[in-house]
Design an enzyme around this catalytic site. Structure first.
Site, PDB file in Angstrom:
ATOM      1  N   ASN A   1       0.803  -1.116  -0.109  1.00 53.92           N
ATOM      2  CA  ASN A   1      -0.151   0.098  -0.078  1.00 53.92           C
ATOM      3  C   ASN A   1       0.828   1.201   0.104  1.00 53.92           C
ATOM      4  O   ASN A   1       0.337   2.320  -0.481  1.00 53.92           O
ATOM      5  CB  ASN A   1      -0.994   0.023   1.468  1.00 53.92           C
ATOM      6  CG  ASN A   1      -0.230  -0.236   2.427  1.00 53.92           C
ATOM      7  OD1 ASN A   1       0.742  -0.339   2.703  1.00 53.92           O
ATOM      8  ND2 ASN A   1      -1.175   0.038   3.344  1.00 53.92           N
ATOM      9  N   TYR A   2       2.158   1.288   0.571  1.00 53.64           N
ATOM     10  CA  TYR A   2       2.998   2.439   0.571  1.00 53.64           C
ATOM     11  C   TYR A   2       4.379   1.891   0.131  1.00 53.64           C
ATOM     12  O   TYR A   2       5.133   1.775   0.987  1.00 53.64           O
ATOM     13  CB  TYR A   2       3.035   3.253   1.633  1.00 53.64           C
ATOM     14  CG  TYR A   2       1.828   3.802   2.353  1.00 53.64           C
ATOM     15  CD1 TYR A   2       1.600   5.362   1.699  1.00 53.64           C
ATOM     16  CD2 TYR A   2       0.929   3.212   2.815  1.00 53.64           C
ATOM     17  CE1 TYR A   2       0.330   5.964   2.031  1.00 53.64           C
ATOM     18  CE2 TYR A   2      -0.348   4.041   3.248  1.00 53.64           C
ATOM     19  CZ  TYR A   2      -0.577   5.126   2.796  1.00 53.64           C
ATOM     20  OH  TYR A   2      -1.717   6.020   3.007  1.00 53.64           O
TER      21      TYR A   2
ATOM     22  N   GLY B   1       3.516  -5.211   7.089  1.00 47.06           N
ATOM     23  CA  GLY B   1       2.460  -6.121   6.435  1.00 47.06           C
ATOM     24  C   GLY B   1       1.468  -6.622   7.184  1.00 47.06           C
ATOM     25  O   GLY B   1       1.158  -6.128   8.176  1.00 47.06           O
TER      26      GLY B   1
ATOM     27  N   GLU C   1       5.681  -4.062  11.627  1.00 52.68           N
ATOM     28  CA  GLU C   1       4.571  -3.006  11.631  1.00 52.68           C
ATOM     29  C   GLU C   1       3.286  -3.822  10.836  1.00 52.68           C
ATOM     30  O   GLU C   1       3.543  -4.097   9.712  1.00 52.68           O
ATOM     31  CB  GLU C   1       4.915  -1.772  10.924  1.00 52.68           C
ATOM     32  CG  GLU C   1       5.645  -0.905  11.768  1.00 52.68           C
ATOM     33  CD  GLU C   1       5.157  -0.405  13.274  1.00 52.68           C
ATOM     34  OE1 GLU C   1       3.982  -0.520  13.463  1.00 52.68           O
ATOM     35  OE2 GLU C   1       6.098   0.053  13.974  1.00 52.68           O
TER      36      GLU C   1
ATOM     37  N   ARG D   1      -5.326   1.364   4.264  1.00 49.09           N
ATOM     38  CA  ARG D   1      -4.178   1.696   5.134  1.00 49.09           C
ATOM     39  C   ARG D   1      -4.425   1.139   6.408  1.00 49.09           C
ATOM     40  O   ARG D   1      -5.414   0.742   7.067  1.00 49.09           O
ATOM     41  CB  ARG D   1      -4.532   3.509   5.101  1.00 49.09           C
ATOM     42  CG  ARG D   1      -4.643   4.176   3.922  1.00 49.09           C
ATOM     43  CD  ARG D   1      -5.143   5.394   3.938  1.00 49.09           C
ATOM     44  NE  ARG D   1      -4.451   6.060   5.237  1.00 49.09           N
ATOM     45  CZ  ARG D   1      -5.363   6.550   6.228  1.00 49.09           C
ATOM     46  NH1 ARG D   1      -6.581   6.187   6.326  1.00 49.09           N
ATOM     47  NH2 ARG D   1      -4.808   6.987   7.197  1.00 49.09           N
ATOM     48  N   CYS D   2      -3.077   0.804   6.904  1.00 52.89           N
ATOM     49  CA  CYS D   2      -2.798   0.259   8.075  1.00 52.89           C
ATOM     50  C   CYS D   2      -3.481   1.107   9.053  1.00 52.89           C
ATOM     51  O   CYS D   2      -4.257   0.402  10.138  1.00 52.89           O
ATOM     52  CB  CYS D   2      -1.606   0.095   8.685  1.00 52.89           C
ATOM     53  SG  CYS D   2      -0.687   1.421   8.584  1.00 52.89           S
TER      54      CYS D   2
ATOM     55  N   GLU E   1     -10.189  -6.936   9.626  1.00 52.49           N
ATOM     56  CA  GLU E   1      -9.489  -6.004   8.856  1.00 52.49           C
ATOM     57  C   GLU E   1     -10.003  -6.114   7.340  1.00 52.49           C
ATOM     58  O   GLU E   1      -9.250  -6.875   6.698  1.00 52.49           O
ATOM     59  CB  GLU E   1      -8.129  -5.842   9.005  1.00 52.49           C
ATOM     60  CG  GLU E   1      -7.189  -4.719   8.321  1.00 52.49           C
ATOM     61  CD  GLU E   1      -5.672  -4.912   8.273  1.00 52.49           C
ATOM     62  OE1 GLU E   1      -5.240  -6.076   8.601  1.00 52.49           O
ATOM     63  OE2 GLU E   1      -5.186  -3.932   8.436  1.00 52.49           O
TER      64      GLU E   1
HETATM   65  P1  NAP Z   1       1.503  -8.914   3.083  1.00 52.16           P
HETATM   66  O1  NAP Z   1       0.576  -9.634   2.446  1.00 52.16           O
HETATM   67  O2  NAP Z   1       1.768  -9.389   4.698  1.00 52.16           O
HETATM   68  O3  NAP Z   1       2.856  -8.600   2.412  1.00 52.16           O
HETATM   69  C1  NAP Z   1       3.765  -7.795   2.864  1.00 52.16           C
HETATM   70  C2  NAP Z   1       5.266  -7.997   2.238  1.00 52.16           C
HETATM   71  O4  NAP Z   1       5.510  -9.364   2.674  1.00 52.16           O
HETATM   72  C3  NAP Z   1       5.255  -8.046   0.774  1.00 52.16           C
HETATM   73  O5  NAP Z   1       6.576  -7.459   0.377  1.00 52.16           O
HETATM   74  C4  NAP Z   1       5.138  -9.712   0.507  1.00 52.16           C
HETATM   75  O6  NAP Z   1       5.493 -10.153  -0.725  1.00 52.16           O
HETATM   76  C5  NAP Z   1       6.170 -10.145   1.682  1.00 52.16           C
HETATM   77  N1  NAP Z   1       5.919 -11.562   1.784  1.00 52.16           N
HETATM   78  C6  NAP Z   1       4.693 -12.323   1.656  1.00 52.16           C
HETATM   79  N2  NAP Z   1       5.053 -13.711   1.898  1.00 52.16           N
HETATM   80  C7  NAP Z   1       6.466 -13.722   2.641  1.00 52.16           C
HETATM   81  C8  NAP Z   1       7.028 -14.371   3.294  1.00 52.16           C
HETATM   82  N3  NAP Z   1       6.765 -15.551   3.686  1.00 52.16           N
HETATM   83  N4  NAP Z   1       8.197 -14.239   3.862  1.00 52.16           N
HETATM   84  C9  NAP Z   1       8.682 -12.759   3.918  1.00 52.16           C
HETATM   85  N5  NAP Z   1       7.806 -11.723   3.262  1.00 52.16           N
HETATM   86  C10 NAP Z   1       6.627 -12.378   2.583  1.00 52.16           C
HETATM   87  O7  NAP Z   1       0.656  -7.512   3.448  1.00 52.16           O
HETATM   88  P2  NAP Z   1       0.111  -6.546   2.158  1.00 52.16           P
HETATM   89  O8  NAP Z   1      -0.978  -7.262   1.641  1.00 52.16           O
HETATM   90  O9  NAP Z   1       1.389  -6.317   1.081  1.00 52.16           O
HETATM   91  O10 NAP Z   1      -0.280  -5.286   3.161  1.00 52.16           O
HETATM   92  C11 NAP Z   1      -1.425  -5.154   3.706  1.00 52.16           C
HETATM   93  C12 NAP Z   1      -1.321  -5.401   5.297  1.00 52.16           C
HETATM   94  O11 NAP Z   1      -0.369  -4.662   5.711  1.00 52.16           O
HETATM   95  C13 NAP Z   1      -2.334  -5.035   6.241  1.00 52.16           C
HETATM   96  O12 NAP Z   1      -2.682  -6.026   7.007  1.00 52.16           O
HETATM   97  C14 NAP Z   1      -2.088  -3.654   6.626  1.00 52.16           C
HETATM   98  O13 NAP Z   1      -2.696  -3.412   7.714  1.00 52.16           O
HETATM   99  C15 NAP Z   1      -0.687  -3.993   6.890  1.00 52.16           C
HETATM  100  N6  NAP Z   1       0.002  -2.634   6.887  1.00 52.16           N
HETATM  101  C16 NAP Z   1       0.582  -2.305   8.221  1.00 52.16           C
HETATM  102  C17 NAP Z   1       1.206  -1.098   8.264  1.00 52.16           C
HETATM  103  C18 NAP Z   1       1.923  -0.792   9.829  1.00 52.16           C
HETATM  104  O14 NAP Z   1       2.671   0.226   9.533  1.00 52.16           O
HETATM  105  N7  NAP Z   1       1.338  -1.372  10.887  1.00 52.16           N
HETATM  106  C19 NAP Z   1       1.469  -0.284   7.251  1.00 52.16           C
HETATM  107  C20 NAP Z   1       0.917  -0.750   5.964  1.00 52.16           C
HETATM  108  C21 NAP Z   1       0.106  -1.785   5.688  1.00 52.16           C
HETATM  109  P3  NAP Z   1       4.591 -10.343  -1.923  1.00 52.16           P
HETATM  110  O15 NAP Z   1       4.038  -9.081  -2.301  1.00 52.16           O
HETATM  111  O16 NAP Z   1       5.566 -10.868  -2.963  1.00 52.16           O
HETATM  112  O17 NAP Z   1       3.798 -11.518  -1.404  1.00 52.16           O
END
Ligand code: NAP
Length: 496
Positions: free
Chosen positions: A169-170, A245, A264, A297-298, A391
């Site tokens: 998302n960012y 993530g 995070e 957004r988180c 979420e």
């Molecule tokens: P995600 O599915 O957890 O992916 C995050 C990152 O992890 C991506 O780069 C992904 O790569 C990678 N990844 C996937 N499987 C992995 C593994 N086994 N080992 C290491 N890395 C791996 O999250 P998302 O869908 O991108 O983002 C949405 C989530 O992020 C939401 O839950 C949101 O609340 C959270 N978020 C939290 C914050 C905060 O600061 N608290 C800020 C923004 C977003 P690929 O894309 O290649 O799968």
């Protein structure tokens, strides 16, 4: 345009290269990963699927580059970061274009993300110069039984190689929020960008390349997280993991070896609205907080907890504002754009159907075309509905009616997510009490949750994270303390 001009060298045919040892390279895997445009659902870009062997080489050169970088004066590290910040801003257009095409970010917001990222890098350079130039000097005679014959000098030193994994998302901002504190503190960085957002990330990395950072200090591995993620996070060359993530972060923290973790993760930020709140202000923040970037957004408002006596009026004000939101393409700056993927849209739909079946009130008709979901406010949500706890990461917002503020606090604290929360009231004393009672990383008083400004501390509790971000905290997190103790043959006091 993306992949043209100075960015031409990052493209090989129609596949973007990965970055290792200061060069743009094509993977020996011969495989690529397709990135679908969320709005058109057509292939927009392709990136290399890096091999384990390539990852091994990257960690080797990162280790070697870090040893040299740690000896580069702080002011020079800062100078290089300022250069990267300027380049990022200069080339904001192609990066913003990628954000529009890869993650359907509205065009204006896409530009702001890049500019904000440039500012973040510069601020980090300045902050790093200050906080890393100070250490501690301790004398031994303050501890019982000791004389002043031991003088301790302690300072912050780099951790080594930081593995940075941002979410879709960012993909630019949350990458530089890891890269820049790591680099100013003397670390090397291996970046694994999210697949959706990888091309924006590669353009950003090229700005660091153009800024002249040493070879191998920053590298960028592309490939699906599900395929290459475990190999990266469990790699013996990793000295720190900074991850943003979803639940993936919980799995990583269980698998990672004994290295510092900055996690995070997700949130279910509650917005408590009391009877004495300014309802216009609350409604404006519910809409901005809940529906900006289509709720992806988180820190989006993810559940409204409204005192029953004002709930009707609040819901009606929120609905009036939702009616004005535009729905469509990110290129047209629509408020609501397609969510990132079909699986994400299906997940959101699952939550919506569950609420419908269990008797929630839909304030708008549920409408979806492909990955595009129209904004929806779901009233009279009860704790037995998934929407009360999970979420959605989409433009769907539940309202739970509560009788007392305590009931709202209880709901907020019963969730495993504990990122941020907010409370709307005109009574500052009440607001402080509620803020203290809400067990989340941050509570905003009379405003929607937000991660920025980027130098504010930012942290999630429970399943929402480990550690704290924000520029200063991230720099500190990416260092360890080293002490040197001078042992004098006899106690020595400065008499003055
Ligand atoms: P995600 O599915 O957890 O992916 C995050 C990152 O992890 C991506 O780069 C992904 O790569 C990678 N990844 C996937 N499987 C992995 C593994 N086994 N080992 C290491 N890395 C791996 O999250 P998302 O869908 O991108 O983002 C949405 C989530 O992020 C939401 O839950 C949101 O609340 C959270 N978020 C939290 C914050 C905060 O600061 N608290 C800020 C923004 C977003 P690929 O894309 O290649 O799968």
């Amino acid at each position: 345009m993306a992949g043209t001009g100075v960015f031409q060298e990052i493209l090989d045919g129609d596949v973007y290269k990965y970055y290792a040892d200061g060069e743009w390279k094509t993977s020996s895997s011969g495989k690529s990963v397709s990135i679908l445009n969320p709005a058109t659902r057509q292939v927009q870009y392709k990136v290399q699927a890096c091999t384990q062997e390539e990852v091994n080489k990257i960690f080797e050169s990162a280790k070697a580059a870090q040893k040299l970088w740690a000896k580069v004066p702080l002011w020079k590290r800062a100078e290089a970061l300022h250069k990267a910040a300027a380049l990022l801003k200069e080339h904001k257009a192609p990066m913003a274009e990628c954000l529009v095409k890869e993650v359907a970010k509205p065009a204006k917001d896409a530009v702001s993300e890049v500019v904000r990222s440039g500012d973040l890098i510069s601020y980090t350079a300045e902050e790093g110069v200050r906080i890393l130039s100070e250490g501690k000097f301790l004398v031994s005679d303050s501890f019982p039984g000791n004389e002043r014959n031991k003088l301790c000098l302690s300072s912050k030193i780099p951790l080594g190689v930081v593995l940075a994994i941002p979410p879709f998302n960012y993909p630019v901002n949350l990458a530089v929020s890891k890269i820049s504190p790591a680099l100013i503190a003397g670390n090397a960085v291996v970046l694994k960008p999210p697949t959706q957002g990888a091309v924006a990330g590669l353009h950003m990395v090229h700005c660091f390349h153009l800024a002249g950072f040493p070879k191998g200090l920053l590298s960028c591995v592309t490939g699906k997280g599900s395929e290459i993620g475990d190999f990266l996070t469990m790699h013996p060359g990793v000295n720190c993991i900074s991850f943003t993530g979803g639940d993936t972060g919980i799995a990583i923290s269980k698998k990672a070896s004994m290295v510092p973790l900055q996690m995070e993760l997700g949130g279910k930020d509650a917005c408590i609205v009391l009877e004495d709140a300014d309802l216009d202000l609350a409604a404006a923040n519910v809409v901005k907080g809940g529906y900006s970037y289509s709720g992806q957004r988180c820190t989006a408002v993810k559940v409204v907890l409204a005192i029953e006596s004002i709930a009707d009026e609040l819901v009606s004000k929120v609905n009036a504002k939702i009616a004005k939101l535009t729905v469509g393409l990110p290129e047209n700056n629509s408020d609501i754009t397609a969510v990132v993927s079909e699986s994400s849209a299906n997940f959101i739909e699952g939550l919506v159907k569950d609420a419908k079946e269990k008797g929630a009130t839909f304030c708008q008709e549920y409408r979806r075309e492909g990955n595009l979901i129209w904004p929806l406010l779901v009233d009279h949500v009860r704790p037995d509905m998934r929407l009360a706890w999970e979420e959605p990461f989409g433009p769907v917002l539940p309202v739970i009616r509560i009788s007392t503020a305590e009931e709202g606090i209880h709901h907020c604290n019963a969730n495993n997510f504990a990122l941020q929360g907010c409370v709307f009231t005109r009574d500052i004393n009440k607001a402080i009490l509620i803020s203290n009672a809400m067990e989340t990383g941050t509570v905003q008083i009379n405003s929607a949750p937000a991660r920025g400004p980027d130098h504010f501390p930012f942290q999630g509790l429970r399943d929402s994270g480990i550690g704290s971000q924000g520029i200063t905290n991230s720099i500190n997190m990416m260092t360890k303390v080293k002490s040197t103790v001078i042992n004098l043959p006899s106690p020595s006091y400065t008499v003055g």
